[in-house]
Design a protein around this motif. Structure first.
Motif, PDB file in Angstrom:
ATOM      1  N   GLY A 920      44.352  40.540  24.091  1.00 42.10           N
ATOM      2  CA  GLY A 920      42.925  40.769  23.880  1.00 42.10           C
ATOM      3  C   GLY A 920      42.549  42.235  23.986  1.00 42.10           C
ATOM      4  N   ALA A 921      43.139  42.943  24.932  1.00 42.52           N
ATOM      5  CA  ALA A 921      42.850  44.374  25.073  1.00 42.52           C
ATOM      6  C   ALA A 921      43.385  45.170  23.893  1.00 42.52           C
ATOM      7  CB  ALA A 921      43.450  44.893  26.383  1.00 42.52           C
ATOM      8  N   LEU A 922      44.569  44.800  23.421  1.00 42.78           N
ATOM      9  CA  LEU A 922      45.170  45.518  22.289  1.00 42.78           C
ATOM     10  C   LEU A 922      44.361  45.326  21.009  1.00 42.78           C
ATOM     11  CD1 LEU A 922      48.980  44.813  22.844  1.00 42.78           C
ATOM     12  CD2 LEU A 922      47.825  47.023  23.017  1.00 42.78           C
ATOM     13  N   ARG A 923      43.861  44.118  20.796  1.00 40.76           N
ATOM     14  CA  ARG A 923      43.146  43.834  19.540  1.00 40.76           C
ATOM     15  C   ARG A 923      41.839  44.602  19.419  1.00 40.76           C
ATOM     16  NH1 ARG A 923      43.953  37.272  18.807  1.00 40.76           N
ATOM     17  NH2 ARG A 923      46.039  37.375  17.885  1.00 40.76           N
ATOM     18  N   LYS A 924      41.282  45.033  20.519  1.00 42.36           N
ATOM     19  CA  LYS A 924      40.030  45.786  20.468  1.00 42.36           C
ATOM     20  C   LYS A 924      40.263  47.271  20.185  1.00 42.36           C
ATOM     21  CE  LYS A 924      37.187  42.413  21.697  1.00 42.36           C
ATOM     22  NZ  LYS A 924      36.090  41.934  20.830  1.00 42.36           N
ATOM     23  N   LEU A 925      41.539  47.710  20.195  1.00 44.77           N
ATOM     24  CA  LEU A 925      41.841  49.131  20.015  1.00 44.77           C
ATOM     25  C   LEU A 925      42.230  49.432  18.567  1.00 44.77           C
ATOM     26  CD1 LEU A 925      44.017  49.847  23.178  1.00 44.77           C
ATOM     27  CD2 LEU A 925      41.640  50.493  22.829  1.00 44.77           C
ATOM     28  N   PRO A 926      41.956  50.650  18.112  1.00 45.52           N
ATOM     29  CA  PRO A 926      42.479  51.082  16.800  1.00 45.52           C
ATOM     30  C   PRO A 926      43.947  51.482  16.934  1.00 45.52           C
ATOM     31  CG  PRO A 926      41.170  52.835  17.795  1.00 45.52           C
ATOM     32  CD  PRO A 926      41.086  51.665  18.739  1.00 45.52           C
ATOM     33  N   LEU A 927      44.843  50.514  16.851  1.00 40.18           N
ATOM     34  CA  LEU A 927      46.252  50.744  17.197  1.00 40.18           C
ATOM     35  C   LEU A 927      46.961  51.695  16.237  1.00 40.18           C
ATOM     36  CD1 LEU A 927      47.263  47.120  18.249  1.00 40.18           C
ATOM     37  CD2 LEU A 927      46.649  49.044  19.715  1.00 40.18           C
ATOM     38  N   ASN A 928      46.392  51.906  15.049  1.00 39.93           N
ATOM     39  CA  ASN A 928      47.049  52.821  14.104  1.00 39.93           C
ATOM     40  C   ASN A 928      46.626  54.273  14.292  1.00 39.93           C
ATOM     41  OD1 ASN A 928      44.457  52.377  13.323  1.00 39.93           O
ATOM     42  ND2 ASN A 928      44.884  52.178  11.139  1.00 39.93           N
ATOM     43  N   SER A 929      45.731  54.536  15.256  1.00 36.24           N
ATOM     44  CA  SER A 929      45.295  55.923  15.476  1.00 36.24           C
ATOM     45  C   SER A 929      45.107  56.189  16.965  1.00 36.24           C
ATOM     46  CB  SER A 929      43.984  56.190  14.727  1.00 36.24           C
ATOM     47  OG  SER A 929      42.976  55.280  15.136  1.00 36.24           O
ATOM     48  N   LEU A 930      46.129  55.879  17.740  1.00 33.67           N
ATOM     49  CA  LEU A 930      46.078  56.105  19.180  1.00 33.67           C
ATOM     50  C   LEU A 930      46.381  57.566  19.493  1.00 33.67           C
ATOM     51  CD1 LEU A 930      47.957  52.900  20.363  1.00 33.67           C
ATOM     52  CD2 LEU A 930      45.503  53.309  20.428  1.00 33.67           C
ATOM     53  N   HIS A 931      45.809  58.063  20.613  1.00 26.55           N
ATOM     54  CA  HIS A 931      46.017  59.461  21.010  1.00 26.55           C
ATOM     55  C   HIS A 931      47.159  59.608  22.019  1.00 26.55           C
ATOM     56  CE1 HIS A 931      41.733  59.305  19.699  1.00 26.55           C
ATOM     57  NE2 HIS A 931      42.075  60.432  19.098  1.00 26.55           N
ATOM     58  N   LEU A 932      47.253  58.690  22.959  1.00 29.81           N
ATOM     59  CA  LEU A 932      48.251  58.801  24.023  1.00 29.81           C
ATOM     60  C   LEU A 932      49.570  58.157  23.585  1.00 29.81           C
ATOM     61  CD1 LEU A 932      45.915  57.797  26.995  1.00 29.81           C
ATOM     62  CD2 LEU A 932      46.433  60.096  26.172  1.00 29.81           C
ATOM     63  N   VAL A 933      50.131  58.679  22.502  1.00 33.43           N
ATOM     64  CA  VAL A 933      51.313  58.057  21.913  1.00 33.43           C
ATOM     65  C   VAL A 933      52.486  58.052  22.880  1.00 33.43           C
ATOM     66  CG1 VAL A 933      52.978  58.196  20.018  1.00 33.43           C
ATOM     67  CG2 VAL A 933      50.560  58.682  19.594  1.00 33.43           C
ATOM     68  N   SER A 934      52.683  59.146  23.589  1.00 37.26           N
ATOM     69  CA  SER A 934      53.816  59.218  24.513  1.00 37.26           C
ATOM     70  C   SER A 934      53.671  58.218  25.649  1.00 37.26           C
ATOM     71  CB  SER A 934      53.946  60.639  25.071  1.00 37.26           C
ATOM     72  OG  SER A 934      52.755  61.007  25.748  1.00 37.26           O
ATOM     73  N   GLU A 935      52.447  57.880  26.023  1.00 38.23           N
ATOM     74  CA  GLU A 935      52.220  56.868  27.064  1.00 38.23           C
ATOM     75  C   GLU A 935      52.424  55.458  26.498  1.00 38.23           C
ATOM     76  OE1 GLU A 935      51.242  56.822  30.258  1.00 38.23           O
ATOM     77  OE2 GLU A 935      50.531  58.838  30.751  1.00 38.23           O
ATOM     78  N   TRP A 936      52.024  55.274  25.246  1.00 35.41           N
ATOM     79  CA  TRP A 936      52.067  53.926  24.678  1.00 35.41           C
ATOM     80  C   TRP A 936      53.487  53.487  24.309  1.00 35.41           C
ATOM     81  CZ3 TRP A 936      48.531  50.345  24.956  1.00 35.41           C
ATOM     82  CH2 TRP A 936      47.188  50.679  25.079  1.00 35.41           C
ATOM     83  N   ARG A 937      54.340  54.432  23.940  1.00 40.36           N
ATOM     84  CA  ARG A 937      55.653  54.030  23.449  1.00 40.36           C
ATOM     85  C   ARG A 937      56.462  53.254  24.495  1.00 40.36           C
ATOM     86  NH1 ARG A 937      57.079  58.616  20.813  1.00 40.36           N
ATOM     87  NH2 ARG A 937      56.223  57.827  18.875  1.00 40.36           N
ATOM     88  N   PRO A 938      56.579  53.735  25.734  1.00 46.54           N
ATOM     89  CA  PRO A 938      57.298  52.918  26.723  1.00 46.54           C
ATOM     90  C   PRO A 938      56.562  51.625  27.067  1.00 46.54           C
ATOM     91  CG  PRO A 938      56.336  54.876  27.754  1.00 46.54           C
ATOM     92  CD  PRO A 938      56.200  55.060  26.287  1.00 46.54           C
ATOM     93  N   VAL A 939      55.224  51.632  26.965  1.00 44.38           N
ATOM     94  CA  VAL A 939      54.466  50.402  27.219  1.00 44.38           C
ATOM     95  C   VAL A 939      54.836  49.345  26.194  1.00 44.38           C
ATOM     96  CG1 VAL A 939      52.153  49.396  27.195  1.00 44.38           C
ATOM     97  CG2 VAL A 939      52.555  51.543  28.400  1.00 44.38           C
ATOM     98  N   VAL A 940      54.886  49.740  24.923  1.00 46.85           N
ATOM     99  CA  VAL A 940      55.236  48.788  23.854  1.00 46.85           C
ATOM    100  C   VAL A 940      56.650  48.265  24.060  1.00 46.85           C
ATOM    101  CG1 VAL A 940      55.663  48.580  21.377  1.00 46.85           C
ATOM    102  CG2 VAL A 940      53.629  49.781  22.193  1.00 46.85           C
ATOM    103  N   GLU A 941      57.560  49.160  24.404  1.00 46.03           N
ATOM    104  CA  GLU A 941      58.948  48.744  24.620  1.00 46.03           C
ATOM    105  C   GLU A 941      59.045  47.735  25.768  1.00 46.03           C
ATOM    106  OE1 GLU A 941      63.301  50.836  25.491  1.00 46.03           O
ATOM    107  OE2 GLU A 941      61.517  52.062  25.102  1.00 46.03           O
ATOM    108  N   THR A 942      58.320  48.000  26.851  1.00 45.44           N
ATOM    109  CA  THR A 942      58.335  47.087  27.998  1.00 45.44           C
ATOM    110  C   THR A 942      57.670  45.765  27.641  1.00 45.44           C
ATOM    111  OG1 THR A 942      58.188  49.011  29.461  1.00 45.44           O
ATOM    112  CG2 THR A 942      57.750  46.858  30.431  1.00 45.44           C
ATOM    113  N   LEU A 943      56.593  45.816  26.886  1.00 48.45           N
ATOM    114  CA  LEU A 943      55.903  44.597  26.472  1.00 48.45           C
ATOM    115  C   LEU A 943      56.834  43.687  25.681  1.00 48.45           C
ATOM    116  CD1 LEU A 943      52.254  45.396  25.298  1.00 48.45           C
ATOM    117  CD2 LEU A 943      52.990  43.752  27.021  1.00 48.45           C
TER     118      LEU A 943
END
Length: 1294
Positions: A920-943
């Motif tokens: 639900g949190a992810l769907r509310k975000l513009p996932l194709n234009s995120l700013h904190l890419v370096s933070e998100w990459r390990p999050v996605v991998e862990t998810l």
């Protein structure tokens, strides 16, 4: 109607290459008065619109110089630069058209130099060798030949080079396309380029003057040789089924045009084309060049599609209008018709059927042109009683209810042209007494009214011969048509026919009578039956008449409103009617509402209250029948002018209505109420802007003089009071314990108010602000809506809170916000499924309102800030990242505990809630234009890793052959013993060894994605967890199953969301994406594993939802390896189905479980504009497997094939592409009834049922007459001719 803002024209600025720019600078004078200076100033601008102004000055500047100035080096160089500019502009750039239009006005003394410059630059373009640059050259050639004199002259000068370029480019593009087989994106681009190249070739022949002579028609001429080679290429394209059908179709046009241009003498062209179409070419009598270039057209094995496209070329490229082809042309016209009728019985592919219908319509147009100057013999051959006309009628009868809208439209054109053709052959005879029209009218009227094609054909007939003849046959026809308007599928056809009829009748009566006495007869024929149905008809019939027929009647005859009101008022006074029916009052209000909405009724209260009293308005607002209430509300809310001021009486009536109608139990009524009130709010908002302007523009003295009008400030004040009172009533309806319907209505209306009256931050005046009426109590009431068990209420409350000013959060102190966050975390692990939905909305609310606890920022490893307009987006992204990390941390701990005891997890902390909140949190975000890419990459991998682990915990239950039971997977003996009790309770009828006794699984260290059912990853339990005393919980089998399949559901939706919205890395080490190619492949493998092995329908249906998202992305992905994955997966599963290996894990029971879903997703994601090769090959394989066989080892593949076919025939996304296989599917299903194996007979029955629904449609109601939803025998045999032969054989066998 609101005023539409004019869109600003966007024009891309022209650019000049460096060399040309230097040339202009060298010739530009200091004063800036020569042409080079003008072009230099134009090139230095960055706005395309401003450049257009400079371009328009070029020709006026040249007109001022003398004739000798054209040879000036400055002018000559400028012409070269202009040619470069023109050829560099894109085809759709307005600058290109402006430049061409300007240069068309060049003085004559400049033309020679200009043509030379353009010819030189175009020749450079033709020397292009890059295949992917050919499209730009095609576009330039096309634009040069289209309304551009210089360009056409340049192409004429370079004719040999242009023909050589076209020949070379078409061959190279085709070769390049074959190299990239499987790469849909590149192939689509190349196919479009190829299509444009063929169209440019056709345009070249039509536009260039050189082809009008005969000097080039010698075998030694380079132009002739190039023409022969191009004709040979087009002939190959015509028969190449690997190309798009649009390319084949355009090639058919090109072949006929080239033959027409090259063949001599031209009088014999019709004979040559007739012999080709009839497949009777005499090779000894045709020219050698034709046999060399078009040899494949002379053989008897010419494909049906190629023959069809040749017919299209014949009708489109030959001149039929002036009768120049004489008797030979007439013979060719008849031969073309016979070929088309033959093809009609052979072609069953949907796209080819569409082509055939268009070509038949084109044939009727050509026939009408020829009939205007034809021989008597042709008129006899094309009269209404001729064989060709009867064949056309048969085509119309069998295709007038075709599923494709465009084909039905072509059928209407064919029928209308057929009537015109007969009138042309009748040579002025009276159409009313004509035997053909009499017989045709009788045949149509005798048909049942449920046949949709009857309405279309009757409408065409009325336009041809008038309505009087039809009414003379049966005066009750208007009433008969009104009677069938209770069927929604017939309503559009019936209303269109009635409109055609009453318009024709009115015109006829007006022409026959000089006075106005005719209107009474017209009202008696068309209005009186309508009023009777509105008063006495059933509900659906009235609703459809009001929506479809009444607006058309009032738009054509607004004066009829008085007649309607007069009749209905008299009916109301005479009798009150049943309280359960709409009666005359309902009819009256409906007529007034329609009239006002379409501008036929003055909207001010004092202008229309003489038609209906205030008492009747109030009676309508609280009428027992819901539709009367809706129509009365619509009368008050709707208007054809969006700026119309709402009167005081109207506002009082609206307030009165809301008091009694918020708790409607009908979803449809609630939706209409909310929609109508939103229209009212829009009127208030737009009219308030008018009042503000009026208040500012007029002085107080002027306003006082207008005594009859209300002061604008008074109206605005009334608006504010009215909106405040409405909001008071709505918030009062949100009391604790209020019903779902009341909450839904109140929240929907409040959301509409927030949308119509948004928070203005730029100082714009607005009449009302919802946030001004929000206090702490109302804010708390909205938050309490999150606790509703209905998700629609949660969604509406969340949307409303998001639309309010962020100051609303200030009603909560930090301690309460901390409590909200903790409550959300606790709800996310609740065993009640709707609690995790509440948690998701709460967390999203805190994220977007920037109201998270102060302890959460510790989850961020870097702090970034965005400036300007991105500040709020960056805050939301940061908040979402912190919440997701917090949820992941809790989820990881819970998964580790679940790996030790699934029983404890199901009872105490079902993990699906955490995953739901993350999604639900992810769907509310513009996932194709995120700013904190370096933070998100390990999050996605862990998810992704956590998703696999969670799936591994629950998958043995879902993949069990009896998923309603449990697979014991606990690592402690106490839980295992408790699971044994549950197993005894379930008693599954299965031989799976898991269910013989509860077992304690061995711990293992490796996670194997390829086989989730082999083992479960068990992490070393920390000392802290080991030290905890786990309380034994009473858990039922259902609780464990719900935990498992909901976890699978949420994992599938999460992975599908990641694939759908996250950008994929273009290279392994690139920083432009969050998902790697390997991760996408792993997710695909995960979905494949679960779709093919899960037994629980809820699990594999939701895995299918995620898998569909993935396959749609793969087909659009630029990475070739990902593009080819769906095709590889499809072949692999088909091979596994065919092999019938006993060790296969594919489920043959439960209707093949997830296998049909898996194949559905792969086929439905195939691009529909392509050749649909995967569908064709798959259907061929499945129909082969579904057929009867003597091999007992083939039973399981046969069952799988039947179940998969059933799913594919039910899939609406495959559309008409599946129709050609219906006959073979029916054959397989019927033959399956004879199998001795029960599983085959069962699957065959299900398949046959789906086919019947696919062919004849679904029954829409229990009381629906069967005749309104059936296809007659002729239609079904025409659509599926294979049935006729098979039916005869089956009868004989029986």
């Amino acid at each position: 109607m609101g005023v539409k803002k004019k869109r600003d024209m966007q024009v891309a600025a022209l650019t000049i290459c460096h060399q040309d720019l230097e040339t202009l600078r060298s010739f530009a004078d200091v004063e800036g008065r020569n042409l080079a200076s003008l072009l230099l100033q134009c090139a230095q601008l960055t706005d395309g619109v401003s450049q257009i102004h400079y371009v328009k000055q070029i020709v006026p500047f040249l007109e001022k110089i003398d004739k000798n100035g054209a040879c000036d080096p400055v002018v000559r160089s400028c012409f070269s630069v202009l040619a470069g500019i023109y050829l560099s502009l894109s085809l759709k750039n307005p600058l290109k058209k402006v430049l061409a239009s300007s240069l068309n006005g060049l003085p004559e003394f400049c033309l020679t130099e200009a043509i030379y410059s353009f010819t030189f630059r175009l020749e450079e373009e033709l020397n292009t060798t890059d295949v992917y640059s050919y499209r730009k050259v095609f576009d330039n050639l096309s634009s040069c030949m289209e309304s551009f004199n210089l360009g056409r002259a340049s192409v004429d000068n370079l004719l040999k080079s242009v023909l050589h370029f076209l020949q070379k480019s078409l061959v190279e593009i085709l070769e390049e396309n074959r190299k990239f087989a499987g790469n849909h994106i590149v192939q689509t681009q190349l196919m479009n380029d190829l299509l444009v190249g063929i169209r440019v070739s056709v345009m070249l022949i039509q536009k260039v003057q050189s082809f009008q002579g005969n000097l080039w028609k010698t075998s030694s001429s380079p132009v002739w040789q190039s023409m022969c080679r191009l004709l040979s290429i087009f002939t190959k394209f015509l028969s190449d089924d690997d190309l798009l059908q649009t390319i084949q179709s355009t090639s058919g046009l090109a072949v006929i045009l080239f033959v027409k241009t090259m063949f001599h003498p031209s009088e014999k062209i019709p004979d040559l084309i007739s012999s080709v179409l009839l497949r009777s070419v005499d090779c000894t009598s045709v020219p050698e060049w034709f046999m060399s270039c078009c040899k494949s057209l002379c053989c008897a094995s010419l494909p049906a599609s190629a023959l069809l496209f040749l017919c299209q070329g014949t009708l489109a490229m030959l001149d039929w209008q002036d009768g120049s082809m004489g008797l030979r042309g007439e013979a060719l016209l008849l031969d073309t018709a016979h070929v088309l009728f033959t093809l009609n019985s052979q072609i069953k592919e949907a796209t080819l059927e569409m082509f055939l219908s268009r070509i038949l319509a084109s044939w009727t147009n050509s026939a009408m042109h020829v009939l205007e100057s034809s021989s008597s013999g042709l008129k006899d051959s094309l009269s209404g009683n001729s064989g060709i006309a009867q064949s056309l009628l048969e085509y119309v009868y069998t295709h007038w209810e075709h599923p494709l809208d465009s084909l039905r439209h072509q059928t209407k054109i064919i029928f209308k042209n057929l009537l015109h053709m007969h009138q042309l052959t009748a040579e002025g005879a009276d159409s009313v007494t004509d035997p053909f029209f009499l017989e045709l009218t009788g045949n149509l009227l005798r048909l049942e009214w449920h046949i949709k094609g009857k309405y279309t054909c009757l409408g065409c007939l009325v336009e041809s011969i008038g309505i009087e003849h039809i009414l003379a046959v049966d005066k009750t026809i208007p009433s008969q048509i009104l009677e069938v308007m209770g069927d929604q599928s017939l309503v559009p056809y019936a209303s269109d026919l009635l409109e055609t009829m009453f318009k024709n009748h009115k015109n006829h009566l007006k022409s026959q009578t000089l006075n106005s006495a005719w209107i009474d007869q017209w009202h008696e024929t068309w209005v009186s039956p309508l009023l009777f149905v509105l008063c006495e008809g059933h509900l659906d019939q009235k609703s459809y008449l009001i929506d479809y027929y009444l607006p058309k009647l009032l738009n054509y005859s607004p004066e009829s409103l008085k007649y309607m009101v007069q009749i209905l008022q008299a009916s109301i006074d005479a009798k009150t009617g049943s309280c359960n029916s709409r009666g005359a009052l309902g009819a009256l209000v409906a007529c007034l509402r329609t009239a006002r909405a379409h501008g036929h009724l003055q909207s001010a209260t004092d202008a229309w209250e003489n038609l209906v009293s205030s008492a009747r308005i109030k009676q309508g607002l609280i009428h027992q029948h819901c539709q009367v209430r809706i129509d009365t509300l619509g009368l008050l809310c709707e208007s054809n002018r969006s700026t119309e001021i709402v009167s005081t009486e109207e506002m009082q009536w609206i307030q009165f209505f809301i008091t009694y109608n918020l708790n409607s139990q009908s979803p449809g009524v609630r939706q209409q109420i909310c929609s109508l009130l939103k229209k009212l709010f829009c009127r208030i908002q737009e009219s308030s802007q008018v009042l503000y302007k009026l208040e500012q523009s007029k002085s107080n003295h002027e306003l006082e003089n207008e005594s009859r009008k209300q002061h604008p400030s008074d109206s605005l004040q009334q608006y504010k009071k009215f909106m405040s009172s409405i909001c008071d009533s709505l918030f009062e309806a949100l009391f604790p314990g209020s019903s779902y319907s009341t909450r839904f209505s109140a929240l929907t209306i409040l959301v509409s108010i927030a949308e119509v009256f948004p928070v203005q931050e730029d100082g714009v005046q607005t009449v009302y602000q919802l946030s001004h009426d929000i206090d702490a109590g109302r804010f708390q009431a909205l938050l309490e809506c999150f606790t509703s068990t209905f998700e629609e209420v949660k969604t509406l409350a969340f949307d409303l809170l998001m639309k309010l000013s962020k100051t609303a959060v200030h009603f909560q102190d930090s301690e309460k916000l901390e409590g909200l966050f903790q409550a959300a975390l606790e709800l996310s692990t609740s065993p009640k499924p709707y609690d995790c939905v509440t948690a998701s909305y709460l967390l999203n609310f805190l994220i977007w309102q920037d109201a998270l606890p102060s302890s959460l920022p510790a989850y961020l490893t870097q702090q970034t800030a965005c400036e300007g307009g991105d500040q709020s987006a960056a805050v939301v992204e940061k908040n979402a990242l912190m919440v997701i990390k917090c949820l992941m941390e809790n989820l990881e701990e819970e998964v580790s505990r679940a790996e030790n005891s699934l029983l404890q997890a199901a009872a105490a902390f079902p993990m699906y809630g955490r995953v739901h909140c993350i999604t639900g949190a992810l769907r509310k975000l513009p996932l194709n234009s995120l700013h904190l890419v370096s933070e998100w990459r390990p999050v996605v991998e862990t998810l992704i890793s956590l998703s696999y682990r969670l799936s591994a915990v629950v998958s043995p239950v879902i993949q069990s052959s009896s998923p309603e039971g449990l697979v014991p997977m606990d690592t402690d003996s106490e839980s295992a013993s408790r699971l044994q009790m549950i197993l005894n309770e379930i008693q599954p009828r299965d031989t799976n060894d898991y269910f013989n006794q509860a077992k304690i699984l061995n711990e293992c260290d490796n996670f194997n994605l390829e086989d989730l059912t082999v083992s479960v990853l068990t992490l070393d339990t920390s000392a802290e967890v080991k030290g905890k005393e786990v309380k034994t919980c009473d858990v039922t089998a259902q609780m464990v199953l719900v935990c498992c399949w909901r976890s699978m559901k949420e994992v599938a939706l999460l992975l599908g969301t990641l694939c759908q919205f996250l950008p994929i890395q273009s290279a392994p080490e690139s920083s432009d994406g969050l998902l790697t190619v390997e991760q996408v492949k792993e997710i695909g493998g995960y979905f494949k594993q679960h779709l093919l092995q899960s037994r629980h329908r809820g699990a594999f249906e939701l895995a299918y939802t995620g898998f569909v998202k993935l396959t749609e992305i793969l087909n659009r992905c630029p990475d070739v390896s990902l593009q080819k994955l769906p095709e590889q997966w499809l072949w692999n599963v088909l091979e596994e189905i065919k092999c019938s290996d006993p060790s296969s894990k594919l489920c043959a029971t439960r209707r093949s479980a997830g296998i049909p879903f898996y194949i559905q997703a792969l086929l439905a994601s195939e691009p529909k504009k392509g050749k649909m090769d995967l569908l064709k090959i798959t259907m061929k394989e499945l129909i082969s497997l579904a057929g009867p066989t003597d091999d007992s080892q083939s039973t399981i593949p046969q069952v799988h094939a039947l179940n998969i076919l059933r799913a594919l025939f039910r899939d609406t996304r495959l559309g008409e592409n599946i129709i050609p296989y219906v006959a073979d599917g029916a054959k397989a299903a019927i033959l399956g009834f004879t199998s001795p194996v029960w599983a085959v007979r069962n699957s065959s029955t299900l398949l046959f049922s789906s086919l019947i629904t696919r062919i004849f449609g679904v029954k829409r109601g229990k009381d629906e007459l069967s005749k309104t939803n059936r296809q007659n025998g002729i239609d079904s045999i025409m659509d599926y001719p294979l049935w006729k032969d098979k039916e005869r054989k089956w009868k004989n066998k029986a």
